[in-house]
Scaffold this motif. Structure first.
Motif, PDB file in Angstrom:
ATOM      1  N   ALA A   6      51.193 -28.243  -9.063  1.00  0.00           N
ATOM      2  CA  ALA A   6      50.035 -27.431  -9.439  1.00  0.00           C
ATOM      3  C   ALA A   6      48.802 -28.293  -9.717  1.00  0.00           C
ATOM      4  CB  ALA A   6      50.363 -26.590 -10.666  1.00  0.00           C
ATOM      5  N   GLU A   7      49.020 -29.550 -10.091  1.00  0.00           N
ATOM      6  CA  GLU A   7      47.908 -30.432 -10.445  1.00  0.00           C
ATOM      7  C   GLU A   7      47.589 -31.401  -9.314  1.00  0.00           C
ATOM      8  OE1 GLU A   7      48.080 -32.264 -14.303  1.00  0.00           O
ATOM      9  OE2 GLU A   7      49.330 -30.640 -15.073  1.00  0.00           O
ATOM     10  N   ALA A   8      46.302 -31.596  -9.074  1.00  0.00           N
ATOM     11  CA  ALA A   8      45.846 -32.527  -8.041  1.00  0.00           C
ATOM     12  C   ALA A   8      46.178 -33.959  -8.440  1.00  0.00           C
ATOM     13  CB  ALA A   8      44.350 -32.378  -7.825  1.00  0.00           C
ATOM     14  N   LEU A   9      46.413 -34.784  -7.425  1.00  0.00           N
ATOM     15  CA  LEU A   9      46.668 -36.213  -7.631  1.00  0.00           C
ATOM     16  C   LEU A   9      45.363 -36.993  -7.680  1.00  0.00           C
ATOM     17  CD1 LEU A   9      49.539 -37.013  -5.101  1.00  0.00           C
ATOM     18  CD2 LEU A   9      49.675 -37.120  -7.590  1.00  0.00           C
ATOM     19  N   GLU A  10      45.375 -38.049  -8.407  1.00  0.00           N
ATOM     20  CA  GLU A  10      44.251 -38.983  -8.442  1.00  0.00           C
ATOM     21  C   GLU A  10      44.668 -40.225  -7.660  1.00  0.00           C
ATOM     22  OE1 GLU A  10      41.248 -38.570 -10.039  1.00  0.00           O
ATOM     23  OE2 GLU A  10      41.783 -36.553 -10.701  1.00  0.00           O
ATOM     24  N   VAL A  11      44.649 -40.133  -6.324  1.00  0.00           N
ATOM     25  CA  VAL A  11      45.044 -41.237  -5.454  1.00  0.00           C
ATOM     26  C   VAL A  11      43.896 -41.502  -4.487  1.00  0.00           C
ATOM     27  CG1 VAL A  11      46.681 -42.009  -3.701  1.00  0.00           C
ATOM     28  CG2 VAL A  11      47.487 -40.630  -5.610  1.00  0.00           C
ATOM     29  N   SER A  12      43.390 -42.711  -4.497  1.00  0.00           N
ATOM     30  CA  SER A  12      42.306 -43.068  -3.578  1.00  0.00           C
ATOM     31  C   SER A  12      42.877 -43.314  -2.188  1.00  0.00           C
ATOM     32  CB  SER A  12      41.592 -44.331  -4.070  1.00  0.00           C
ATOM     33  OG  SER A  12      42.432 -45.459  -3.883  1.00  0.00           O
ATOM     34  N   PRO A  13      42.033 -43.260  -1.163  1.00  0.00           N
ATOM     35  CA  PRO A  13      42.515 -43.570   0.187  1.00  0.00           C
ATOM     36  C   PRO A  13      43.154 -44.965   0.280  1.00  0.00           C
ATOM     37  CG  PRO A  13      40.378 -42.519   0.314  1.00  0.00           C
ATOM     38  CD  PRO A  13      40.648 -42.796  -1.151  1.00  0.00           C
ATOM     39  N   HIS A  24      57.207 -40.828  -0.652  1.00  0.00           N
ATOM     40  CA  HIS A  24      57.647 -40.287   0.638  1.00  0.00           C
ATOM     41  C   HIS A  24      56.895 -39.054   1.150  1.00  0.00           C
ATOM     42  CE1 HIS A  24      60.959 -43.104   0.499  1.00  0.00           C
ATOM     43  NE2 HIS A  24      61.129 -42.729  -0.743  1.00  0.00           N
ATOM     44  N   ALA A  25      56.139 -38.374   0.317  1.00  0.00           N
ATOM     45  CA  ALA A  25      55.441 -37.173   0.790  1.00  0.00           C
ATOM     46  C   ALA A  25      54.319 -36.798  -0.166  1.00  0.00           C
ATOM     47  CB  ALA A  25      56.407 -36.004   0.923  1.00  0.00           C
ATOM     48  N   VAL A  26      53.344 -36.052   0.377  1.00  0.00           N
ATOM     49  CA  VAL A  26      52.232 -35.536  -0.410  1.00  0.00           C
ATOM     50  C   VAL A  26      51.689 -34.306   0.314  1.00  0.00           C
ATOM     51  CG1 VAL A  26      50.457 -36.973   0.693  1.00  0.00           C
ATOM     52  CG2 VAL A  26      50.141 -36.241  -1.654  1.00  0.00           C
ATOM     53  N   TYR A  27      51.181 -33.365  -0.434  1.00  0.00           N
ATOM     54  CA  TYR A  27      50.501 -32.201   0.145  1.00  0.00           C
ATOM     55  C   TYR A  27      49.013 -32.485   0.205  1.00  0.00           C
ATOM     56  CZ  TYR A  27      54.588 -29.167  -0.076  1.00  0.00           C
ATOM     57  OH  TYR A  27      55.820 -28.609   0.132  1.00  0.00           O
ATOM     58  N   LEU A  28      48.351 -31.938   1.214  1.00  0.00           N
ATOM     59  CA  LEU A  28      46.916 -32.110   1.400  1.00  0.00           C
ATOM     60  C   LEU A  28      46.290 -30.752   1.659  1.00  0.00           C
ATOM     61  CD1 LEU A  28      44.276 -33.709   2.094  1.00  0.00           C
ATOM     62  CD2 LEU A  28      45.169 -33.860   4.442  1.00  0.00           C
ATOM     63  N   ASP A  29      45.286 -30.392   0.857  1.00  0.00           N
ATOM     64  CA  ASP A  29      44.465 -29.207   1.102  1.00  0.00           C
ATOM     65  C   ASP A  29      43.155 -29.703   1.697  1.00  0.00           C
ATOM     66  OD1 ASP A  29      46.431 -27.700  -0.051  1.00  0.00           O
ATOM     67  OD2 ASP A  29      45.261 -27.088  -1.795  1.00  0.00           O
ATOM     68  N   LEU A  30      42.791 -29.166   2.858  1.00  0.00           N
ATOM     69  CA  LEU A  30      41.590 -29.613   3.551  1.00  0.00           C
ATOM     70  C   LEU A  30      40.968 -28.437   4.287  1.00  0.00           C
ATOM     71  CD1 LEU A  30      39.794 -32.034   4.529  1.00  0.00           C
ATOM     72  CD2 LEU A  30      41.332 -32.159   6.500  1.00  0.00           C
ATOM     73  N   ASP A  31      39.760 -28.087   3.910  1.00  0.00           N
ATOM     74  CA  ASP A  31      38.998 -27.030   4.598  1.00  0.00           C
ATOM     75  C   ASP A  31      39.788 -25.736   4.764  1.00  0.00           C
ATOM     76  OD1 ASP A  31      36.847 -28.791   4.844  1.00  0.00           O
ATOM     77  OD2 ASP A  31      37.507 -29.507   6.812  1.00  0.00           O
ATOM     78  N   GLY A  85      43.779 -40.794   6.848  1.00  0.00           N
ATOM     79  CA  GLY A  85      43.004 -41.427   5.777  1.00  0.00           C
ATOM     80  C   GLY A  85      41.693 -40.708   5.506  1.00  0.00           C
ATOM     81  N   GLU A  86      40.971 -40.330   6.561  1.00  0.00           N
ATOM     82  CA  GLU A  86      39.715 -39.596   6.408  1.00  0.00           C
ATOM     83  C   GLU A  86      39.962 -38.221   5.790  1.00  0.00           C
ATOM     84  OE1 GLU A  86      37.256 -41.440  10.209  1.00  0.00           O
ATOM     85  OE2 GLU A  86      38.637 -39.759  10.526  1.00  0.00           O
ATOM     86  N   ALA A  87      41.018 -37.554   6.248  1.00  0.00           N
ATOM     87  CA  ALA A  87      41.356 -36.233   5.713  1.00  0.00           C
ATOM     88  C   ALA A  87      41.679 -36.311   4.228  1.00  0.00           C
ATOM     89  CB  ALA A  87      42.527 -35.637   6.483  1.00  0.00           C
ATOM     90  N   CYS A  88      42.406 -37.329   3.841  1.00  0.00           N
ATOM     91  CA  CYS A  88      42.768 -37.480   2.425  1.00  0.00           C
ATOM     92  C   CYS A  88      41.545 -37.788   1.565  1.00  0.00           C
ATOM     93  CB  CYS A  88      43.841 -38.549   2.261  1.00  0.00           C
ATOM     94  SG  CYS A  88      45.433 -38.027   2.937  1.00  0.00           S
ATOM     95  N   ALA A  89      40.584 -38.509   2.117  1.00  0.00           N
ATOM     96  CA  ALA A  89      39.349 -38.809   1.382  1.00  0.00           C
ATOM     97  C   ALA A  89      38.499 -37.550   1.206  1.00  0.00           C
ATOM     98  CB  ALA A  89      38.555 -39.890   2.105  1.00  0.00           C
ATOM     99  N   GLN A  90      38.569 -36.606   2.159  1.00  0.00           N
ATOM    100  CA  GLN A  90      37.763 -35.388   2.113  1.00  0.00           C
ATOM    101  C   GLN A  90      38.463 -34.234   1.403  1.00  0.00           C
ATOM    102  OE1 GLN A  90      36.524 -34.344   6.103  1.00  0.00           O
ATOM    103  NE2 GLN A  90      36.046 -36.468   6.581  1.00  0.00           N
ATOM    104  N   GLY A  91      39.787 -34.235   1.404  1.00  0.00           N
ATOM    105  CA  GLY A  91      40.557 -33.125   0.854  1.00  0.00           C
ATOM    106  C   GLY A  91      41.083 -33.414  -0.547  1.00  0.00           C
ATOM    107  N   THR A  92      42.029 -32.585  -0.961  1.00  0.00           N
ATOM    108  CA  THR A  92      42.668 -32.729  -2.266  1.00  0.00           C
ATOM    109  C   THR A  92      44.162 -32.943  -2.061  1.00  0.00           C
ATOM    110  OG1 THR A  92      41.047 -31.205  -3.211  1.00  0.00           O
ATOM    111  CG2 THR A  92      43.022 -31.636  -4.511  1.00  0.00           C
TER     112      THR A  92
END
Length: 100
Positions: A6-13, A24-31, A85-92
């Motif tokens: 439920a909580e966003a991660l604080e991980v830089s690119p 091993h895995a992470v979810y990405l919300d993007l656009d 990498g670009e998607a992770c920098a732009q998304g959550t």
């Protein structure tokens, strides 16, 4: 496949490769779209579309499989063709948690 935290991660690119190797895995919300960035038995990496399930009820792949996390960060995917990498920098990003 885990459950989206439920909580966003604080991980830089720059920290993402280390995070993925450890977790091993992470979810990405993007656009407005949701993706699952994950390894395949510690051997390959892929992006999966959370909105599209296959006949087994698993997320469907929307990228090529690559063998290293570095290749994965530079891998283009999705309709915009940007890299992971670009998607992770732009998304959550969100952790992938094991169901209890």
């Amino acid at each position: 496949m885990g459950m989206k935290s439920a909580e966003a991660l604080e991980v830089s690119p720059e920290e993402l490769p280390t995070y993925l190797m450890a977790h091993h895995a992470v979810y990405l919300d993007l656009d407005g779209a949701n993706y699952y960035l994950t390894d395949v038995n510690d051997s390959y990496w892929r992006v999966q579309d959370v909105a599209k399930l296959n006949e087994k009820g698993h997320y469907t792949d929307c990228s090529e499989l690559v063998s290293t996390v570095r290749e994965f960060i530079d891998l283009p995917f999705g309709p915009a063709g940007i890299t992971v990498g670009e998607a992770c920098a732009q998304g959550t990003l969100y952790a992938s948690e094991k169901p209890e």
